[in-house]
Write a protein that holds these residues in place. Structure first.
Motif, mmCIF file in Angstrom:
data_model
loop_
_atom_site.group_PDB
_atom_site.id
_atom_site.type_symbol
_atom_site.label_atom_id
_atom_site.label_comp_id
_atom_site.label_asym_id
_atom_site.label_seq_id
_atom_site.Cartn_x
_atom_site.Cartn_y
_atom_site.Cartn_z
ATOM 1 N N ASP A 223 0.832 -1.203 0.000
ATOM 2 C CA ASP A 223 0.000 0.000 0.000
ATOM 3 C C ASP A 223 0.870 1.258 0.000
ATOM 4 O OD1 ASP A 223 -2.048 -1.887 0.438
ATOM 5 O OD2 ASP A 223 -3.235 -0.385 1.505
ATOM 6 N N SER B 182 0.157 12.314 -5.714
ATOM 7 C CA SER B 182 -0.516 11.244 -6.464
ATOM 8 C C SER B 182 0.224 9.919 -6.448
ATOM 9 C CB SER B 182 -0.746 11.685 -7.910
ATOM 10 O OG SER B 182 0.455 12.108 -8.515
ATOM 11 N N TRP C 13 -1.237 6.560 -4.984
ATOM 12 C CA TRP C 13 -2.047 5.562 -5.686
ATOM 13 C C TRP C 13 -1.112 4.595 -6.396
ATOM 14 C CZ3 TRP C 13 -4.184 10.761 -6.624
ATOM 15 C CH2 TRP C 13 -5.175 11.071 -5.663
ATOM 16 N N THR C 14 -0.642 3.622 -5.642
ATOM 17 C CA THR C 14 0.417 2.748 -6.123
ATOM 18 C C THR C 14 -0.065 1.702 -7.112
ATOM 19 O OG1 THR C 14 0.164 1.452 -4.094
ATOM 20 C CG2 THR C 14 1.895 3.103 -4.149
ATOM 21 N N ASN D 234 -0.832 2.567 -9.806
ATOM 22 C CA ASN D 234 -0.221 3.162 -10.995
ATOM 23 C C ASN D 234 1.301 3.156 -10.936
ATOM 24 O OD1 ASN D 234 -2.820 5.358 -10.444
ATOM 25 N ND2 ASN D 234 -2.776 4.094 -12.282
ATOM 26 N N ALA E 45 -3.191 -0.466 -12.680
ATOM 27 C CA ALA E 45 -4.598 -0.062 -12.722
ATOM 28 C C ALA E 45 -5.290 -0.605 -13.968
ATOM 29 C CB ALA E 45 -4.711 1.458 -12.695
ATOM 30 N N TYR F 139 -17.297 4.084 -6.592
ATOM 31 C CA TYR F 139 -16.047 3.337 -6.790
ATOM 32 C C TYR F 139 -16.217 1.867 -6.401
ATOM 33 C CZ TYR F 139 -12.694 6.783 -8.444
ATOM 34 O OH TYR F 139 -11.993 7.670 -9.215
ATOM 35 N N ASN G 282 -13.468 -0.121 -7.868
ATOM 36 C CA ASN G 282 -12.142 0.265 -7.406
ATOM 37 C C ASN G 282 -11.953 -0.258 -5.981
ATOM 38 O OD1 ASN G 282 -10.045 2.744 -6.413
ATOM 39 N ND2 ASN G 282 -9.753 1.878 -8.437
ATOM 40 N N SER H 275 -8.773 10.060 0.323
ATOM 41 C CA SER H 275 -8.323 9.553 -0.977
ATOM 42 C C SER H 275 -9.448 9.586 -2.002
ATOM 43 C CB SER H 275 -7.792 8.126 -0.830
ATOM 44 O OG SER H 275 -7.388 7.599 -2.084
ATOM 45 N N GLY I 137 -9.354 8.276 -5.769
ATOM 46 C CA GLY I 137 -8.690 6.993 -5.589
ATOM 47 C C GLY I 137 -9.302 6.194 -4.465
ATOM 48 N N CYS J 160 -6.810 1.643 -5.774
ATOM 49 C CA CYS J 160 -5.771 2.583 -6.198
ATOM 50 C C CYS J 160 -4.606 2.613 -5.229
ATOM 51 C CB CYS J 160 -6.342 3.995 -6.326
ATOM 52 S SG CYS J 160 -7.391 4.255 -7.765
ATOM 53 N N LEU J 161 -4.871 2.305 -3.967
ATOM 54 C CA LEU J 161 -3.881 2.497 -2.921
ATOM 55 C C LEU J 161 -2.915 1.331 -2.768
ATOM 56 C CD1 LEU J 161 -6.250 4.083 -0.247
ATOM 57 C CD2 LEU J 161 -4.243 5.198 -1.239
#
Length: 453
Positions: free
Chosen positions: A14, A109, A112-113, A115, A182, A314, A317, A367, A372, A376-377
């Protein structure tokens, strides 16, 4: 044998929310990011919300790790754009002359790992090593500043060349726009067995046969996904490429993980997620079957949940966590509980004989307001026991590290941050002090520009 004792495990690394977490509204096409523009953020609360999710999943028996945030504001990037003088003078002149550039250079940003990179486990790759390719994030200026530091952090976490192979990001041009995990999901009947890697792209850079969205940009290209598959040495039988439905991109589905999530043998997706959906999913099902798996599809129909409700809540997500014999665990943001259509659907699924066994809700408002959610995290990395043992032990999440990180956040993070505060030289000093301490806490060594010669 329980699912916690499998030969290979999926580890969720995370992202720690950075000290400059703010709402600058930089991500066109991300509805939540745009809606929260210019509001005040609470970096301390954001980091604590993320740590609470990590702690809860660790206590459930899931392996967790931590990815460090980036140094922001990015003074080096501002200097490359012509701002000169001391660090304080660079900040002052950027704020006065080109505020959008300062906002971009200050974005947190990297939290948001999903990505951060695309990761292929050793069971899939030609050389039997875990492969990492940091995303170039070429579509957005503020995110294009991340790959170099991301690469350093990943190399500091996964150091052993006998187990881990690190690639350079793809060329940072629109034709090879790469947004990382992602738009990537892996399916297999066991995390240590050969699987099928599912690459989802928004457009093709060179083939006009693929339609494009009209309102918002498609960020991932087919050519980028194909290049990563080649770099990682994936076989044709272990790869499926699918195009996002351009119509849902235009409704705010900027990444595939806003409309679809998968893990192990389960694919949870909206009816409108993919173009040529039947063909794509038949290919995925067939290739997974030839690798010993059986695809379980949970398809949400548009008359059950609209794309708009999926984006607002989301729903997709979310984190889909594998629990063999118990049904998958779905980790969702509180926004799902606040949406009647989404919540009723989830309750019905948990009470059915379908693949979802349980839903857990987390407050990730800080977030979420920036676009996100839970998925995303985190960056997922499937690791065999010897590979997990080779991971830098400092980044593996433990009760002791959780306590240390809470203390670190409380000492270094502000509880209120407005976009105008980003020009404060004192904030830059606070960030550097915090990150210097963090690299020692996580055993990363020197990974930030201010630490390097």
């Amino acid at each position: 044998m329980s699912h916690l004792a499998l030969a290979a495990r999926e580890v969720n690394f995370d992202g720690l929310v950075g000290p400059t977490h703010n709402y600058a509204g930089l991500s066109y096409g991300n509805v939540a990011s745009q809606a929260s523009k210019q509001q005040c953020s609470n970096p301390r609360e954001a980091a604590r919300q993320g740590l609470a999710k990590m702690q809860a999943l660790m206590e459930l028996g899931f392996e967790q790790g931590v990815l460090a945030p980036h140094e922001r504001p990015d003074i080096a990037s501002l200097r490359r754009l012509g701002f000169a003088g001391s660090d304080a003078q660079v900040l002052e002149s950027a704020a006065r002359e080109a505020l959008p550039l300062l906002l971009s250079a200050s974005s947190a940003s990297a939290m948001w790992t999903a990505n951060a990179a695309t990761v292929s486990p050793s069971a899939d790759t030609h050389d039997g090593r875990v492969h990492f390719t940091p995303a170039n994030l070429a579509c957005k200026f503020h995110r294009s500043l991340e790959p170099t530091t991301t690469a350093r952090i990943l190399q500091a976490m996964f150091r052993d060349p006998a187990h881990f192979q690190h690639h350079a990001p793809l060329p940072s041009v629109a034709q090879f726009g790469d947004e990382g995990a992602a738009n990537h999901t892996r399916f297999s009947h066991d995390h240590g067995a050969p699987g099928v890697e599912f690459f989802v792209f928004g457009r093709s850079a060179f083939d006009p046969r693929y339609p494009e969205p009209h309102r918002y940009p498609a960020r991932q290209t087919l050519e980028a996904s194909q290049a990563i598959a080649r770099l990682h040495g994936l076989s044709e039988e272990g790869v499926v490429f699918a195009q996002q439905n351009p119509a849902v991109v235009d409704q705010g589905v900027f990444h595939n993980d806003v409309i679809s999530v998968g893990n192990a043998q389960v694919l949870f997706h909206h009816e409108d997620a993919f173009l040529d959906s039947d063909r794509v999913l038949d290919e995925l099902q067939g290739k997974l079957a030839r690798r010993g798996g059986q695809l379980q599809r949970l398809c949400v129909r548009r008359n059950e949940i609209s794309v708009g409700d999926a984006v607002r809540s989301y729903l997709f997500n979310s984190q889909l966590l594998d629990r063999p014999g118990q049904g998958a665990l779905l980790v969702v943001p509180d926004e799902c509980r606040q949406n009647p259509a989404v919540w009723d659907y989830l309750q019905a699924q948990v009470n059915s004989a379908g693949p979802l066994g349980e839903v857990k809700v987390f407050d990730l408002k800080q977030s979420m307001q920036n676009g996100g959610g839970p998925a995303c995290l985190r960056l997922r990395v499937a690791l065999k026991p010897d590979e997990l043992a080779a991971v830098n032990p400092g980044v593996r999440f433990t009760p002791t590290l959780h306590t240390q990180l809470l203390d670190w956040v409380d000492r270094h993070y502000r509880d209120r941050l407005a976009p105008a505060d980003l020009a404060d030289p004192q904030l830059l000093g606070e960030v550097r002090t915090a990150l210097d301490e963090l690299t020692q806490l996580l055993g990363l060594g020197s990974v930030y520009p201010f630490q390097l010669p």
